[in-house]
Design a protein around this motif. Structure first.
Motif, PDB file in Angstrom:
ATOM      1  N   ALA A  65     -47.030  20.863 -40.176  1.00 59.45           N
ATOM      2  CA  ALA A  65     -46.263  21.767 -41.038  1.00 59.45           C
ATOM      3  C   ALA A  65     -46.719  21.732 -42.488  1.00 59.45           C
ATOM      4  O   ALA A  65     -46.351  22.604 -43.269  1.00 59.45           O
ATOM      5  CB  ALA A  65     -44.779  21.419 -40.954  1.00 59.45           C
ATOM      6  N   ALA A  66     -47.523  20.735 -42.863  1.00 58.75           N
ATOM      7  CA  ALA A  66     -48.020  20.667 -44.234  1.00 58.75           C
ATOM      8  C   ALA A  66     -49.244  21.557 -44.444  1.00 58.75           C
ATOM      9  O   ALA A  66     -49.662  21.771 -45.583  1.00 58.75           O
ATOM     10  CB  ALA A  66     -48.357  19.223 -44.596  1.00 58.75           C
ATOM     11  N   PHE A  67     -49.812  22.073 -43.373  1.00 59.97           N
ATOM     12  CA  PHE A  67     -51.009  22.898 -43.465  1.00 59.97           C
ATOM     13  C   PHE A  67     -50.664  24.362 -43.171  1.00 59.97           C
ATOM     14  O   PHE A  67     -49.525  24.692 -42.852  1.00 59.97           O
ATOM     15  CB  PHE A  67     -52.079  22.374 -42.502  1.00 59.97           C
ATOM     16  N   ALA A  68     -51.669  25.238 -43.265  1.00 58.79           N
ATOM     17  CA  ALA A  68     -51.454  26.678 -43.071  1.00 58.79           C
ATOM     18  C   ALA A  68     -51.508  27.003 -41.581  1.00 58.79           C
ATOM     19  O   ALA A  68     -52.518  27.483 -41.064  1.00 58.79           O
ATOM     20  CB  ALA A  68     -52.498  27.484 -43.828  1.00 58.79           C
ATOM     21  N   VAL A  69     -50.407  26.750 -40.898  1.00 65.51           N
ATOM     22  CA  VAL A  69     -50.321  26.965 -39.460  1.00 65.51           C
ATOM     23  C   VAL A  69     -49.397  28.144 -39.183  1.00 65.51           C
ATOM     24  O   VAL A  69     -48.261  28.187 -39.665  1.00 65.51           O
ATOM     25  CB  VAL A  69     -49.797  25.712 -38.728  1.00 65.51           C
ATOM     26  N   VAL A  70     -49.886  29.107 -38.400  1.00 65.98           N
ATOM     27  CA  VAL A  70     -49.073  30.231 -37.955  1.00 65.98           C
ATOM     28  C   VAL A  70     -48.939  30.134 -36.443  1.00 65.98           C
ATOM     29  O   VAL A  70     -49.938  30.003 -35.739  1.00 65.98           O
ATOM     30  CB  VAL A  70     -49.715  31.580 -38.341  1.00 65.98           C
ATOM     31  N   ARG A  71     -47.702  30.180 -35.957  1.00 65.88           N
ATOM     32  CA  ARG A  71     -47.468  30.057 -34.520  1.00 65.88           C
ATOM     33  C   ARG A  71     -47.142  31.417 -33.917  1.00 65.88           C
ATOM     34  O   ARG A  71     -46.238  32.124 -34.371  1.00 65.88           O
ATOM     35  CB  ARG A  71     -46.342  29.077 -34.243  1.00 65.88           C
ATOM     36  N   LEU A  72     -47.900  31.797 -32.901  1.00 66.40           N
ATOM     37  CA  LEU A  72     -47.614  32.993 -32.115  1.00 66.40           C
ATOM     38  C   LEU A  72     -46.887  32.541 -30.863  1.00 66.40           C
ATOM     39  O   LEU A  72     -47.441  31.783 -30.050  1.00 66.40           O
ATOM     40  CB  LEU A  72     -48.908  33.715 -31.751  1.00 66.40           C
ATOM     41  N   GLY A  73     -45.647  32.994 -30.714  1.00 67.63           N
ATOM     42  CA  GLY A  73     -44.832  32.564 -29.590  1.00 67.63           C
ATOM     43  C   GLY A  73     -44.877  33.534 -28.430  1.00 67.63           C
ATOM     44  O   GLY A  73     -45.644  34.503 -28.409  1.00 67.63           O
ATOM     45  N   ALA A  74     -44.022  33.270 -27.455  1.00 63.88           N
ATOM     46  CA  ALA A  74     -43.997  34.088 -26.238  1.00 63.88           C
ATOM     47  C   ALA A  74     -43.713  35.554 -26.554  1.00 63.88           C
ATOM     48  O   ALA A  74     -44.256  36.456 -25.911  1.00 63.88           O
ATOM     49  CB  ALA A  74     -42.951  33.529 -25.274  1.00 63.88           C
ATOM     50  N   GLU A  75     -42.875  35.808 -27.566  1.00 63.23           N
ATOM     51  CA  GLU A  75     -42.545  37.195 -27.893  1.00 63.23           C
ATOM     52  C   GLU A  75     -43.746  37.929 -28.497  1.00 63.23           C
ATOM     53  O   GLU A  75     -43.866  39.147 -28.377  1.00 63.23           O
ATOM     54  CB  GLU A  75     -41.354  37.248 -28.859  1.00 63.23           C
ATOM     55  N   ASP A  76     -44.647  37.206 -29.161  1.00 65.72           N
ATOM     56  CA  ASP A  76     -45.851  37.831 -29.700  1.00 65.72           C
ATOM     57  C   ASP A  76     -46.854  38.165 -28.596  1.00 65.72           C
ATOM     58  O   ASP A  76     -47.609  39.132 -28.707  1.00 65.72           O
ATOM     59  CB  ASP A  76     -46.512  36.903 -30.721  1.00 65.72           C
ATOM     60  N   LEU A  77     -46.861  37.349 -27.556  1.00 66.30           N
ATOM     61  CA  LEU A  77     -47.770  37.571 -26.437  1.00 66.30           C
ATOM     62  C   LEU A  77     -47.253  38.625 -25.463  1.00 66.30           C
ATOM     63  O   LEU A  77     -47.988  39.094 -24.599  1.00 66.30           O
ATOM     64  CB  LEU A  77     -48.008  36.256 -25.690  1.00 66.30           C
ATOM     65  N   GLU A  78     -45.983  38.975 -25.600  1.00 67.10           N
ATOM     66  CA  GLU A  78     -45.357  39.953 -24.710  1.00 67.10           C
ATOM     67  C   GLU A  78     -46.103  41.282 -24.762  1.00 67.10           C
ATOM     68  O   GLU A  78     -46.295  41.891 -25.816  1.00 67.10           O
ATOM     69  CB  GLU A  78     -43.904  40.186 -25.128  1.00 67.10           C
ATOM     70  N   GLY A  79     -46.554  41.749 -23.610  1.00 71.84           N
ATOM     71  CA  GLY A  79     -47.207  43.038 -23.536  1.00 71.84           C
ATOM     72  C   GLY A  79     -48.657  43.053 -23.980  1.00 71.84           C
ATOM     73  O   GLY A  79     -49.291  44.106 -23.967  1.00 71.84           O
TER      74      GLY A  79
ATOM     75  N   ARG B 108     -65.755  44.708 -35.474  1.00 65.64           N
ATOM     76  CA  ARG B 108     -64.417  45.283 -35.449  1.00 65.64           C
ATOM     77  C   ARG B 108     -63.917  45.592 -34.052  1.00 65.64           C
ATOM     78  O   ARG B 108     -62.748  45.916 -33.883  1.00 65.64           O
ATOM     79  CB  ARG B 108     -64.396  46.570 -36.287  1.00 65.64           C
ATOM     80  N   THR B 109     -64.773  45.539 -33.055  1.00 64.96           N
ATOM     81  CA  THR B 109     -64.328  45.799 -31.698  1.00 64.96           C
ATOM     82  C   THR B 109     -63.652  44.564 -31.111  1.00 64.96           C
ATOM     83  O   THR B 109     -63.930  43.441 -31.499  1.00 64.96           O
ATOM     84  CB  THR B 109     -65.521  46.191 -30.812  1.00 64.96           C
ATOM     85  N   SER B 110     -62.763  44.787 -30.145  1.00 70.26           N
ATOM     86  CA  SER B 110     -62.128  43.686 -29.442  1.00 70.26           C
ATOM     87  C   SER B 110     -62.967  43.326 -28.220  1.00 70.26           C
ATOM     88  O   SER B 110     -64.008  43.921 -27.955  1.00 70.26           O
ATOM     89  CB  SER B 110     -60.721  44.094 -28.998  1.00 70.26           C
ATOM     90  N   SER B 111     -62.497  42.350 -27.452  1.00 69.41           N
ATOM     91  CA  SER B 111     -63.218  41.941 -26.249  1.00 69.41           C
ATOM     92  C   SER B 111     -63.215  43.024 -25.173  1.00 69.41           C
ATOM     93  O   SER B 111     -63.893  42.883 -24.162  1.00 69.41           O
ATOM     94  CB  SER B 111     -62.611  40.653 -25.684  1.00 69.41           C
ATOM     95  N   LEU B 112     -62.488  44.115 -25.393  1.00 71.24           N
ATOM     96  CA  LEU B 112     -62.553  45.250 -24.477  1.00 71.24           C
ATOM     97  C   LEU B 112     -63.964  45.825 -24.426  1.00 71.24           C
ATOM     98  O   LEU B 112     -64.425  46.271 -23.378  1.00 71.24           O
ATOM     99  CB  LEU B 112     -61.559  46.333 -24.913  1.00 71.24           C
ATOM    100  N   SER B 113     -64.673  45.810 -25.557  1.00 73.02           N
ATOM    101  CA  SER B 113     -65.984  46.446 -25.603  1.00 73.02           C
ATOM    102  C   SER B 113     -67.054  45.606 -26.284  1.00 73.02           C
ATOM    103  O   SER B 113     -68.219  45.999 -26.297  1.00 73.02           O
ATOM    104  CB  SER B 113     -65.881  47.798 -26.332  1.00 73.02           C
ATOM    105  N   ALA B 114     -66.702  44.443 -26.835  1.00 75.79           N
ATOM    106  CA  ALA B 114     -67.674  43.643 -27.578  1.00 75.79           C
ATOM    107  C   ALA B 114     -68.605  42.879 -26.646  1.00 75.79           C
ATOM    108  O   ALA B 114     -68.174  42.311 -25.639  1.00 75.79           O
ATOM    109  CB  ALA B 114     -66.950  42.655 -28.497  1.00 75.79           C
TER     110      ALA B 114
ATOM    111  N   VAL C 145     -54.127  39.868 -29.793  1.00 75.33           N
ATOM    112  CA  VAL C 145     -52.896  39.258 -30.294  1.00 75.33           C
ATOM    113  C   VAL C 145     -53.186  38.424 -31.531  1.00 75.33           C
ATOM    114  O   VAL C 145     -52.474  38.483 -32.538  1.00 75.33           O
ATOM    115  CB  VAL C 145     -52.241  38.379 -29.214  1.00 75.33           C
ATOM    116  N   LEU C 146     -54.245  37.624 -31.486  1.00 76.80           N
ATOM    117  CA  LEU C 146     -54.607  36.795 -32.631  1.00 76.80           C
ATOM    118  C   LEU C 146     -54.935  37.655 -33.842  1.00 76.80           C
ATOM    119  O   LEU C 146     -54.749  37.232 -34.986  1.00 76.80           O
ATOM    120  CB  LEU C 146     -55.798  35.913 -32.275  1.00 76.80           C
TER     121      LEU C 146
END
Length: 683
Positions: free
Chosen positions: A31-45, A64-70, A52-53
């Protein structure tokens, strides 16, 4: 909801045995560092983990492309736009096991479905401490799902594609079995459009498969054993006739852990092994883009990675607070070789190349933190030894079998000390302040050391003498949590200053047509192309600011985040032509926003927005990629308990997003508007 990570509550005694994966709980010092948590609601859908990241500003793949086409070689993850790289300058872990490819350092995101992940912690800033080598600009720590039940998700897209994903857990007594599977395919789209496109331009089609199984055994309420196996396979078009890529691999891991308790330290012991292979064909395209000429055929890249880690963690009451400590050691070893044919003449390839070697990093660390009701102080030190051995490059004439280039390179090794220190102070009214300093390093991947490659008419040479990159940084931040206008509000602001020494960049040596005198072994460079080589080109100085705010009620979630990074290269004596320029593929501004509206008991609506300022496609900043904004929309309809139908459009406004640019000005584009419909079942 994306949120800053607060200090964890004191551990509670479990009243009964609950079967989960073998892992240590999150460390209090995080918690002392720059940590961002993506929870289950962020992964939804979500359909892809990298997308998501990407909700966290300045978290992106190389392009700029995602893993869909990179292409797999551009799927390396980078943080903070300090110095993006195809290999990635962030370490991605799944319950402690590296997801990064042992040869190239990139991440094949199709090997793991979002449905199989329960949360993701994005640690921005050099992750020394328990993470070590590779965590130059940060760490993404993924946790695989636990608990009972499961999910099945099927969707179809108007790009002639579909996606089928499933993940579930069965529990019986002290045993639990978690499985996941993913199948995804698409006819893709043509990255070169309109008048610039020719008959040589083809679609970025792809087929991807992945599956994993994990067995968890609970010896008692605190002790776990987890055995996991996963495999993946994908095949992609590369946007030009006669060019494709394919990647496959599998990973095995075993981990045992015991949770720490007051007066009784906990521990974790883990071993893992990963195998991968990669094939890629490239071609030169004529000026009118009517046809291609084969340039190289990388028919195999067998690679192996293996390693292990051991950690012991405990806590004690000290000086009216709680002192938590962790001591550990880890090792990562990789070996691999590119096997390819090149020098296409008179309708056939005339040369064969085998180049590769072995690399290893072995380290030990000590992490510690102290906390009371208002203060949290955390830090750690590491000592690592990196080593490159068996480095070789052999090129032969296919007709005669004689060697045209036979080079071996001396073994290299060195030690690197790194560390981090941070403090956080909680104030009244929900406010908190923090500051941190850190160092980290990233050894060059086997791909960077040994494999030349070609994209269109542009050639990039390897460099077996690359030294590790090193980063040092300072940052300070403020956070506030509380109630505002009837909703819970979380706001975070961070300022940072980073310096990357011996940064590995692709340095332009000359333009075609012809053989470039600075590096004649690279061969002939065609017209319209350039020759680059990976080099440790001086340093990069980056100063930036990150800000985020979220507001949540029972019916509505709003989030907005932005990152601005002023990064500048000092090429020094190695590459003076780069001094004063921005790193390639590093935008100044990155902004993300989102809205989740639970309109009724059955219906919910989601909007996601991502904006990037302009970036440069090359080290000389001569190929400009314009600013772009993309909007995604989705509607979910709860048909019945556990059954949800949905529809959505990626790139709703059909924005034209520039991804690449050639020396002749031909642009490559990200995907156009793509609609999907689907059905999700939960049990």
């Amino acid at each position: 909801m994306i949120q800053d990570v607060p200090p964890p509550a004191p551990s509670a005694v479990l009243p009964e045995v609950v079967v989960t994966a073998a892992r240590l709980p999150p460390a209090a010092g995080d918690a002392a560092f720059a940590v961002v948590r993506l929870g289950a609601e962020d992964l939804e859908g979500a359909e892809r983990l990298d997308e998501v990241l990407g909700r966290v500003p300045a978290v992106s793949l190389f392009r700029r492309t995602s893993s869909l086409s990179a292409n797999p070689t551009t799927q390396g993850l980078s943080l903070r736009a300090v110095a993006p790289s195809g290999a990635g300058r962030a370490l991605v872990l799944l319950d402690g096991v590296p997801m990064n490819d042992p040869f190239g350092g990139w991440v094949l995101w199709s090997q793991l479905a979002p449905e199989a992940v329960s949360s993701a912690d994005v640690v921005r800033g050099a992750g020394a401490g328990p993470y070590g080598a590779g965590a130059l600009t940060g760490v993404v720590a993924l946790r695989e799902r636990d608990g009972g039940g499961g999910r099945l998700d099927f969707s179809t897209r108007d790009d002639e594609g579909y996606r089928l994903s499933a993940a579930g857990t069965l529990t019986s007594g002290r045993f639990s079995l978690t499985t996941s599977a993913l199948s995804d395919q698409s006819a893709g789209y043509a990255p070169v459009r309109s008048a610039a496109a020719g008959t040589a331009d083809t679609r970025l089609d792809f087929v991807a498969r992945g599956a994993a199984v994990r067995l968890d055994v609970a010896a008692d309420a605190d002790t776990r054993l987890s055995l996991r196996a996963g495999a993946y396979d994908e095949d992609r078009g590369s946007g030009l006739a006669a060019t494709r890529s394919a990647a496959s691999g599998h990973v095995l891991s075993a981990v045992a852990s015991r949770s720490p308790r007051p007066g009784a330290p906990g521990w974790r012991a883990q071993v893992w092994r990963r195998e991968s292979d990669f094939a890629n064909s490239s071609a030169a395209v004529d000026a009118g883009r009517a046809f291609t000429t084969p340039a190289s055929r990388q028919y195999a890249t067998p690679a192996e990675g293996w390693g292990g880690n051991l950690a012991v963690r405990g806590e004690n009451d000290v000086a009216a607070g709680v002192w938590e400590w962790e001591a550990g050691a880890d090792a990562r070893l990789s070996t691999g070789e590119t096997q390819e044919q090149f020098r296409y003449m008179n309708g056939v390839f005339t040369r064969d190349r085998k180049a590769g070697g072995e690399a290893s990093v072995v380290g030990a660390y000590l992490e510690s933190s102290w906390r009371d009701a208002v203060w949290l102080v955390a830090g750690g030190v590491r000592l690592d030894q990196w080593e490159n051995t068996d480095s070789h490059r052999l090129e032969t004439d296919l007709a005669t079998g004689l060697a045209t280039l036979d080079e071996t390179y001396a073994d290299r090794r060195d030690q690197v000390a790194s560390g981090r220190l941070a403090v956080r102070r909680s104030l009244s009214g929900g406010y908190a302040l923090r500051a941190a300093a850190y160092t980290g390093f990233r050894p060059a991947t086997l791909n960077e050391l040994h494999r030349p490659f070609r994209v269109g008419n542009d050639l990039t040479e390897a460099n077996a003498g690359l030294a590790p990159e090193r980063l040092s940084g300072l940052e300070a931040g403020a956070a506030w949590s509380g109630r505002l206008a009837g909703g819970r509000t979380d706001a975070v602001l961070t300022l940072f200053r980073n310096r990357v020494e011996d940064v590995i960049v692709n340095v332009t040596l000359g333009e075609g047509p012809g053989i470039i005198p600075a590096l004649p072994q690279a061969g002939f460079v065609p017209a319209g192309g350039v020759l680059r080589q990976r080099q440790n080109a001086g340093r990069i100085e980056a100063t930036g600011v990150e800000a985020s705010v979220s507001w949540t009620t029972d019916r509505l979630d709003l989030r907005l985040a932005a990152s601005a990074t002023d990064a500048e290269v000092d090429g020094g004596a190695a590459a003076p032509q780069l001094t004063g320029l921005r790193p390639a593929q590093a935008p100044v501004w990155s902004v993300t926003g989102g809205l989740d509206w639970r309109a009724s008991r059955r219906a919910s609506i989601a909007l996601d927005v991502r904006y990037e300022s302009r970036r440069f496609d090359d080290d000389l900043n001569s190929r400009v990629l314009d600013a772009a904004a993309v909007v995604d929309a989705r509607i979910d309809w709860r048909v019945s308990r556990g059954v949800v139908a949905y529809a959505g459009v990626a790139n709703l406004l059909d924005a034209e997003v520039e991804v690449s640019a050639t020396a002749t000005g031909v642009k490559g584009w990200a995907a156009p508007a793509t609609a999907l419909i689907g059905l999700r079942l939960d049990w």
